[in-house]
Design a protein around this motif. Structure first.
Motif, mmCIF file in Angstrom:
data_model
loop_
_atom_site.group_PDB
_atom_site.id
_atom_site.type_symbol
_atom_site.label_atom_id
_atom_site.label_comp_id
_atom_site.label_asym_id
_atom_site.label_seq_id
_atom_site.Cartn_x
_atom_site.Cartn_y
_atom_site.Cartn_z
ATOM 1 N N GLU A 1 0.796 -1.269 -0.085
ATOM 2 C CA GLU A 1 0.024 0.013 0.141
ATOM 3 C C GLU A 1 0.881 1.062 -0.073
ATOM 4 O O GLU A 1 0.275 2.289 0.383
ATOM 5 N N GLY A 2 2.193 1.100 -0.025
ATOM 6 C CA GLY A 2 2.910 2.308 -0.393
ATOM 7 C C GLY A 2 4.092 2.707 0.805
ATOM 8 O O GLY A 2 4.839 3.426 0.809
ATOM 9 N N LEU A 3 4.054 1.689 1.592
ATOM 10 C CA LEU A 3 5.479 1.940 2.921
ATOM 11 C C LEU A 3 6.497 1.568 2.129
ATOM 12 O O LEU A 3 6.847 0.869 1.424
ATOM 13 N N SER A 4 7.397 2.655 2.682
ATOM 14 C CA SER A 4 8.742 2.527 2.054
ATOM 15 C C SER A 4 9.349 1.399 2.398
ATOM 16 O O SER A 4 9.563 0.922 3.584
ATOM 17 N N GLY A 5 10.264 0.602 1.327
ATOM 18 C CA GLY A 5 11.071 -0.592 1.609
ATOM 19 C C GLY A 5 12.300 -0.213 2.336
ATOM 20 O O GLY A 5 13.015 -1.213 2.927
#
Length: 409
Positions: free
Chosen positions: A165-169
């Motif tokens: 859902e867009g959380l930074s890796g």
């Protein structure tokens, strides 16, 4: 028939296959436990049927209540929990026991899906980020306080769903770096690890010197991270020493081998490897495993059930089982990605990621690649709480998928 349209037959077929094969293997270890697991399976199917005839919106609307209920059940363990195998993470009702953390995972998955699917959710917004971290962190903190480190690790699965859902890796990278420094510092002198951290940091800074903005925040962040890593390197042996004896030995087994702890924490692993290795290519045959039938492996019907598969069904049977799990988990991820509803998609990713964490940790634990932390193999390990909880997640997701496929939107 029209009513069957939208039912994922491959996914449900693999679910039934795993559960039935599990019952057969538990029966091989202990006939009475196999019969009880069959009863648990029938109960799970009944609950699954109730879930399937329910309205799909019920789970979205009741997510908050289910989540709060799960957290309260975890908190209730402190005054009312029953200690089993050194951990107070069970409720006992006569001859039956219940492990609430398995059901708390369902509530957390539903609550996370409910919040992420809301109109105000945006991971770039600090409020959204901190709210999602709180949803995951509250039950995880209670589980850690029990303490149940293995179950706490499973909560990492929810970050996989957030990554979709867009959380930074970058957060995953930071986590792996800190875990790596901790484990490496237990194997070699911490001073060498600290020097390596400083050298790697220096090389990375030199390579990106002209592309970075050298303001106070950047310099403070880099310096703080390097100091934290160096501090962790020197503090790792001290942290290990402060752990309870059985937890400390489970980590030390990875470095010193199970034979060094053959009478304590290495005993399970030693005989687990013996059982798996003795199965050869084709296995010794159903109920013909000498290690299994001799009851040499403690908890071989629960956390160490895979050693029974290895001994009786051999490399081929073990490979087939692993392949079935991989297809099944991959299928859940695939179906989750196809959902039109954000709520359905996030819950599907949470469910698949929980399965992946349990599967990976359990197999790593049984084969000596991961410390023993008491994680059941989904659908396969003996236990009503585990089977019922995983079955509930299974039928909730397949119900959501069924409604999604039959939706006109």
């Amino acid at each position: 028939m029209k009513w069957t349209e939208g039912i994922d037959k491959l996914g449900l077929g693999l679910y039934f296959l795993l559960c039935i094969f599990a019952i057969a293997n538990i029966y091989s270890v202990d006939q009475k436990l196999g019969e009880k697991q069959l009863i648990f399976f029938c109960i799970s199917l009944f609950v699954g049927l109730v879930i399937f005839v329910s309205r799909s919106k019920f789970f979205e609307n009741m997510a908050g209540i289910i989540y709060i209920g799960g957290v309260l059940l975890l908190i209730g363990l402190f005054p009312f929990g029953k200690e089993i195998l050194g951990q107070k993470n069970w409720y006992k009702f006569g001859s039956f026991t219940m492990q609430p953390v398995e059901f708390a995972k369902i509530g957390t998955a539903l609550m996370l899906a409910n919040y992420v699917s809301g109109p105000d959710f945006n991971l770039k917004n600090k409020k959204s980020l901190w709210t999602t971290l709180a949803i995951i962190g509250i039950p995880a903190a209670v589980v850690l306080a029990i303490p149940d480190v293995g179950s706490m690790l499973v909560f990492i699965a929810f970050f996989i769903a957030l990554y979709r859902e867009g959380l930074s890796g970058l957060l995953f990278g930071i986590g792996f770096i800190f875990a790596g420094v901790f484990l490496i510092s237990l194997a070699i002198p911490p001073i060498y690890v600290a020097v390596a951290v400083l050298l790697i940091a220096g090389v990375l800074i030199a390579m990106n010197y002209h592309r970075m903005s050298w303001d106070v925040i950047t310099i403070s962040g880099i310096a703080g991270s390097v100091l934290l890593l160096c501090g962790l390197a020197f503090g790792s042996p001290y942290i290990l020493e402060k752990l309870p004896k059985h937890q400390r030995e489970r980590i030390e087994v990875l470095y010193k081998g199970e034979k060094a702890f053959r009478d304590t924490s290495g005993y399970n692993l030693l005989y687990s490897k013996t059982a798996i290795g003795s199965g050869g290519i084709w296995g010794k045959g159903y109920r013909e495993g000498s290690v299994t039938q001799g009851k040499f492996v403690p908890e071989q019907e629960t956390d160490y059930i895979f050693c029974t598969v290895g001994e009786e069904w051999g490399f081929v049977g073990s490979a087939v089982l692993i392949f079935c799990y991989m297809i099944y988990i991959g299928r859940i991820y695939y179906l989750a990605e196809q959902q039109k509803s954000t709520f359905n998609r996030v819950f599907g990713y949470c469910f698949a990621s929980i399965l992946l964490m349990h599967f990976s940790i359990n197999l790593g634990m049984v084969m000596g690649l991961f410390p023993t932390v008491g994680i059941p193999l989904p659908y396969f390990s003996y236990g009503g709480s585990s089977l019922l909880a995983f079955s509930m997640m299974t039928f909730i997701f397949f119900k959501l998928n069924y409604s999604d496929k039959n939706s006109l939107v």
